[in-house]
Motif scaffolding. Sequence first.
Motif, mmCIF file in Angstrom:
data_model
loop_
_atom_site.group_PDB
_atom_site.id
_atom_site.type_symbol
_atom_site.label_atom_id
_atom_site.label_comp_id
_atom_site.label_asym_id
_atom_site.label_seq_id
_atom_site.Cartn_x
_atom_site.Cartn_y
_atom_site.Cartn_z
ATOM 1 N N LEU A 102 0.943 -1.249 -0.082
ATOM 2 C CA LEU A 102 0.007 -0.002 -0.068
ATOM 3 C C LEU A 102 0.945 1.118 0.046
ATOM 4 O O LEU A 102 1.786 1.187 0.902
ATOM 5 C CB LEU A 102 -0.762 -0.012 1.278
ATOM 6 C CG LEU A 102 -2.035 -0.989 1.494
ATOM 7 C CD1 LEU A 102 -2.207 -0.995 2.828
ATOM 8 C CD2 LEU A 102 -3.145 -0.838 0.371
ATOM 9 N N TYR A 103 0.597 2.176 -0.942
ATOM 10 C CA TYR A 103 1.367 3.437 -1.126
ATOM 11 C C TYR A 103 0.531 4.535 -0.962
ATOM 12 O O TYR A 103 -0.417 4.739 -1.946
ATOM 13 C CB TYR A 103 2.188 3.381 -2.093
ATOM 14 C CG TYR A 103 3.188 2.392 -2.400
ATOM 15 C CD1 TYR A 103 4.403 2.513 -1.520
ATOM 16 C CD2 TYR A 103 2.811 1.279 -3.176
ATOM 17 C CE1 TYR A 103 5.148 1.193 -1.957
ATOM 18 C CE2 TYR A 103 3.957 0.155 -3.307
ATOM 19 C CZ TYR A 103 5.024 0.036 -2.776
ATOM 20 O OH TYR A 103 5.801 -0.891 -2.551
ATOM 21 N N ASP A 104 0.691 5.294 -0.100
ATOM 22 C CA ASP A 104 -0.076 6.711 -0.027
ATOM 23 C C ASP A 104 0.952 7.647 -0.733
ATOM 24 O O ASP A 104 2.164 7.764 -0.596
ATOM 25 C CB ASP A 104 -0.152 7.343 1.264
ATOM 26 C CG ASP A 104 -1.165 6.800 2.241
ATOM 27 O OD1 ASP A 104 -2.385 6.537 1.384
ATOM 28 O OD2 ASP A 104 -0.864 6.257 3.143
ATOM 29 N N ILE A 105 0.297 8.469 -1.594
ATOM 30 C CA ILE A 105 1.214 9.415 -2.276
ATOM 31 C C ILE A 105 0.266 10.746 -2.600
ATOM 32 O O ILE A 105 -0.293 11.037 -3.671
ATOM 33 C CB ILE A 105 1.503 9.087 -3.819
ATOM 34 C CG1 ILE A 105 2.103 7.469 -3.971
ATOM 35 C CG2 ILE A 105 2.667 9.796 -4.469
ATOM 36 C CD1 ILE A 105 2.221 6.791 -5.400
ATOM 37 N N PRO A 106 0.452 11.422 -1.346
ATOM 38 C CA PRO A 106 -0.524 12.600 -1.197
ATOM 39 C C PRO A 106 -0.398 13.532 -2.127
ATOM 40 O O PRO A 106 -1.341 14.508 -2.366
ATOM 41 C CB PRO A 106 -0.288 13.152 0.173
ATOM 42 C CG PRO A 106 1.093 12.228 0.770
ATOM 43 C CD PRO A 106 1.357 11.190 -0.126
ATOM 44 N N HIS A 174 3.421 -4.506 3.179
ATOM 45 C CA HIS A 174 4.307 -3.325 3.099
ATOM 46 C C HIS A 174 3.378 -1.953 2.944
ATOM 47 O O HIS A 174 2.684 -2.072 1.978
ATOM 48 C CB HIS A 174 5.305 -3.265 1.805
ATOM 49 C CG HIS A 174 6.240 -4.632 2.106
ATOM 50 N ND1 HIS A 174 7.245 -4.452 2.836
ATOM 51 C CD2 HIS A 174 6.235 -5.705 1.483
ATOM 52 C CE1 HIS A 174 8.145 -5.576 2.800
ATOM 53 N NE2 HIS A 174 7.366 -6.263 1.940
ATOM 54 N N GLU A 175 3.486 -0.947 3.756
ATOM 55 C CA GLU A 175 2.795 0.013 3.605
ATOM 56 C C GLU A 175 3.779 1.292 3.852
ATOM 57 O O GLU A 175 4.379 1.613 4.742
ATOM 58 C CB GLU A 175 1.671 0.185 4.908
ATOM 59 C CG GLU A 175 0.909 1.395 4.879
ATOM 60 C CD GLU A 175 0.019 1.395 6.091
ATOM 61 O OE1 GLU A 175 -0.947 2.321 6.069
ATOM 62 O OE2 GLU A 175 -0.165 0.331 6.951
ATOM 63 N N GLU A 176 3.678 2.345 2.973
ATOM 64 C CA GLU A 176 4.617 3.306 3.042
ATOM 65 C C GLU A 176 3.953 4.697 2.454
ATOM 66 O O GLU A 176 2.958 4.546 1.619
ATOM 67 C CB GLU A 176 5.905 3.141 1.983
ATOM 68 C CG GLU A 176 6.708 1.914 2.360
ATOM 69 C CD GLU A 176 7.722 1.520 1.236
ATOM 70 O OE1 GLU A 176 8.382 2.478 0.774
ATOM 71 O OE2 GLU A 176 8.010 0.413 1.148
ATOM 72 N N THR A 177 4.489 5.735 2.710
ATOM 73 C CA THR A 177 4.036 7.182 1.977
ATOM 74 C C THR A 177 5.131 7.548 1.070
ATOM 75 O O THR A 177 6.508 7.271 1.480
ATOM 76 C CB THR A 177 3.850 7.994 3.017
ATOM 77 O OG1 THR A 177 2.965 7.787 4.126
ATOM 78 C CG2 THR A 177 3.707 9.431 2.461
ATOM 79 N N ILE A 178 4.905 7.714 -0.192
ATOM 80 C CA ILE A 178 6.046 8.140 -1.028
ATOM 81 C C ILE A 178 5.840 9.679 -0.916
ATOM 82 O O ILE A 178 5.138 10.182 -1.563
ATOM 83 C CB ILE A 178 5.574 7.433 -2.496
ATOM 84 C CG1 ILE A 178 5.788 6.009 -2.237
ATOM 85 C CG2 ILE A 178 6.974 8.129 -3.370
ATOM 86 C CD1 ILE A 178 5.632 5.337 -3.713
#
Length: 187
Positions: A102-106, A174-178
Motif C-alpha cells: 500500500l502506498y500513499d502518494i499525497p 508493506h505500507e509506505e508514504t511516497i
Amino acid sequence: MAYCLQCGHQAEHKIPEGDNNPRLVCPSCHYIHYENPKVICGAIVIHEGKVLLCRRAIEPRYGYWTLPAGFMEIGETMAQGAARETVEEADAVAINSHLYCLYDIPHIGQIYVLYLAELQEGKYDVGPESLECALFEEADIPWDDIAFEAVRRTLNHYFNDRKTIDDPAKFPLHEETIPKDKGIKRY
C-alpha cells in the motif's frame, strides 16, 4: 472556467462554511465539488519466480515497464480491480492473490494497492494498453525503465522478501508514504 456538475452554472473556488480547504462551489445550487484521491489497483504477478511486467502503450510513461495496474472502477473491490487490470494489460489471470503493498502518494492524490498473485497456468499475452509483456528474473528487470516509483518499491520488496521467506503467502504487508521528491521523475 469550471462549471457545476449538478446544474451547469459557473462554479467558484472558495472555502465552504465549516470547511478549511478551498473547494469548487456552485453559487447557484450550492453543490460542493470534492476532489478525492484516486485508487490505483494492481498486482505483482509471479510465475516460477519470475515477475510479469507490461511495457506501457499509453501515457503517462509510454514505453516504460510497469506491473499490471490502473484506476479502480466504481462497483468493484480493490482485488477485483487488480484482477481486471491484469486481464486488460497482460491478458492474464492472477490467482491466489493477497494484499501486498500500500502506498500513499499525497502530493498527487493517489493511493496504490498492489496484490501479490500467481499467474494462472503461466499464460499471458499483450493487452490493448501494453506494447509487450514478459516474465522477468530479478537480474533481467529493466530497472532504468520502470514507469513508477510504487512499482519500483514493490519489485524491491518482492525480491527482498523472497530471500528470507520461502512461502509468498507469508510475505508481510508493506505500507509506505511516497513523499514528494524532485529527484523522482515518476510516481
